[in-house]
Design a protein around this motif. Structure first.
Motif: not given
Length: 462
Positions: A161-173
């Motif tokens: 699963w994506p690393q939800f603590r990563s700002p990159l994932i926050w940006d994508v969502f």
């Protein structure tokens, strides 16, 4: 609609309450003028030249991306410790530009601000195109765009699963949610106008294409009821997104312990800056558009002045953010924050910081004067200056903070390469090309909402 409806008169009270139309418009004249730009008006030489230039710049973007995938992110100027460069600067800048469209469409719609009617359609389109440009950078700045599916919670049998603590994932969502809701909001608003183009089109291909996009719209009472319910619901969904998306983007920086980033003022500061740059871009588009297609009676000086006042207000909030950063560095007695402040004022990138202060604080102060706000040429120049200044703001935040970290052994210098500039210029070309296509194939002003405004003002006149 019948053309027998009484036209708007030159009553000062009606013009004040409905500044989106000059006197003398009826249902038919509104529909004819807006739809003719798409259906009957010949393609001008200026449009062809502008589109060609933008398309050539997009080809430069294609070459830059191909070379990036072939060679890797080493073709950019990033290094250790400056692992973030133009890619993140451009990403934040484009996301900020995309905010004004949703603000104009959703929030001003909920607040019943009629002056949004003439500008909401192309502002929404601007939002979608800016989000498309911004969406490129989370994809390419990792250096492995073919692994992008790891950023989405796809059904994985291996449990990766994506690393939800990563700002990159926050940006994508955040960006994908914002882009989806903005697209739905834009398309739902287009449906009645697409039906108008379908009914007025002469050629069979246009009738088929606009007919498919109109989704069977016939203008019945049931259709209008469902349209209004869906539009209101999407406006309600889009409103919190205006505040949340750039707040999430600001968390990319605020959650880090890097001096200059670790501050709680970033969320409101970033949101105000996004609205600031977004309205500047709306003005940058609206002024040439109204001139090229003779839309001065729809996009009036009242619109330009209102947008200038919003720019002035949000610019003052941004200026407050700049001064508050300096105040906190003095008040907090943190030696690293104090050193960062000195680097902004006296360091190797001080020229960027002084240019930022001029563009975002000093130059927009001319908007206090009514004569400036109603001077189209000066207003266009100020909008361009603000666009440049907001890009410089993101550059200062990203680069200066990274070049001077906690330890002198981790210091470095950043210098953008040709490929950095080529990628940035290419996204601008993509944005401009999409705007050129939009004004030729879809109504740049909402026909249905303008006719509704004619009906309201006509009833008030009676």
């Amino acid at each position: 609609m019948s053309s027998g409806q009484p036209p708007i008169t030159d009553s000062p009270e009606l013009q004040r309450r409905a500044p989106v139309l000059e006197p003398g418009h009826s249902f038919t004249s509104v529909t004819d003028k807006i739809s003719s730009i798409v259906l009957t008006r010949p393609t001008s030489l200026g449009w062809i030249v502008g589109f060609t230039v933008a398309f050539l710049v997009v080809m430069l973007l294609t070459v830059a991306l191909a070379w990036l995938i072939t060679k890797g992110v080493g073709i950019w100027g990033i290094n250790i410790p400056i692992g973030w460069g133009f890619a993140i600067v451009n990403f934040v800048w484009w996301i900020g530009i995309g905010h004004a469209g949703t603000l104009i469409s959703a929030i001003l719609f909920l607040l019943h601000q009629k002056w949004r009617t003439s500008i909401n359609r192309f502002a929404e389109a601007m939002t979608l195109f800016a989000v498309a440009c911004a969406g490129l950078f989370p994809l390419i700045h990792t250096g492995r765009p073919w692994m992008a599916y790891y950023m989405f919670p796809y059904p994985s049998t291996m449990g990766l699963w994506p690393q939800f603590r990563s700002p990159l994932i926050w940006d994508v969502f955040a960006v994908s949610t914002y882009g989806t809701v903005s697209l739905l909001f834009w398309f739902v608003g287009l449906i009645p106008d697409l039906a108008t183009l379908r009914d007025r089109a002469v050629s069979k291909p246009k009738q088929i294409i606009y007919g498919m996009l109109a989704m069977g719209w016939r203008g019945s009472a049931r259709h209008w009821h469902r349209y209004q319910s869906a539009y209101l619901l999407l406006a309600g969904l889009a409103t919190p997104l205006v505040l949340s998306v750039h707040t999430v983007v600001s968390f990319d920086f605020a959650v880090a312990i890097v001096p200059g980033w670790h501050t709680t003022i970033f969320p409101p500061y970033f949101v105000a800056g996004a609205i600031y740059s977004g309205f500047a871009m709306v003005l940058t588009i609206a002024i040439p558009l109204r001139k090229a297609y003779d839309l001065e009676d729809f996009i009036t000086m009242r619109h330009l002045e209102n947008m200038a006042m919003v720019m002035l207000a949000t610019g003052l909030i941004v200026a407050y953010g700049y001064f508050f950063e300096f105040f906190m560095s003095y008040y907090g007695h943190d030696k690293f924050d104090a050193f960062l402040r000195e680097m902004r004022l006296y360091g190797p990138y001080r020229h960027f910081y002084y240019a930022l202060i001029f563009c975002n604080i000093l130059a927009p102060q001319v908007l206090w004067f009514h004569k400036i706000r109603t001077n189209v040429a000066i207003l266009f120049i100020v909008a361009l200056i603000v666009n440049a200044g907001m890009w410089l703001e993101r550059f200062v935040i990203v680069v200066i903070s990274l070049t001077r970290d906690f330890m002198p052994s981790a210091w470095g210098r950043y210098s953008a390469t040709f490929w950095d500039y080529a990628t940035f210029a290419g996204t601008i070309g993509l944005f401009v090309m999409l705007i050129f296509l939009f004004v030729r194939v879809l109504p740049a002003i909402s026909i249905a909402e303008m006719r509704e405004l004619v009906a309201e003002t006509s009833e008030e006149h009676k």
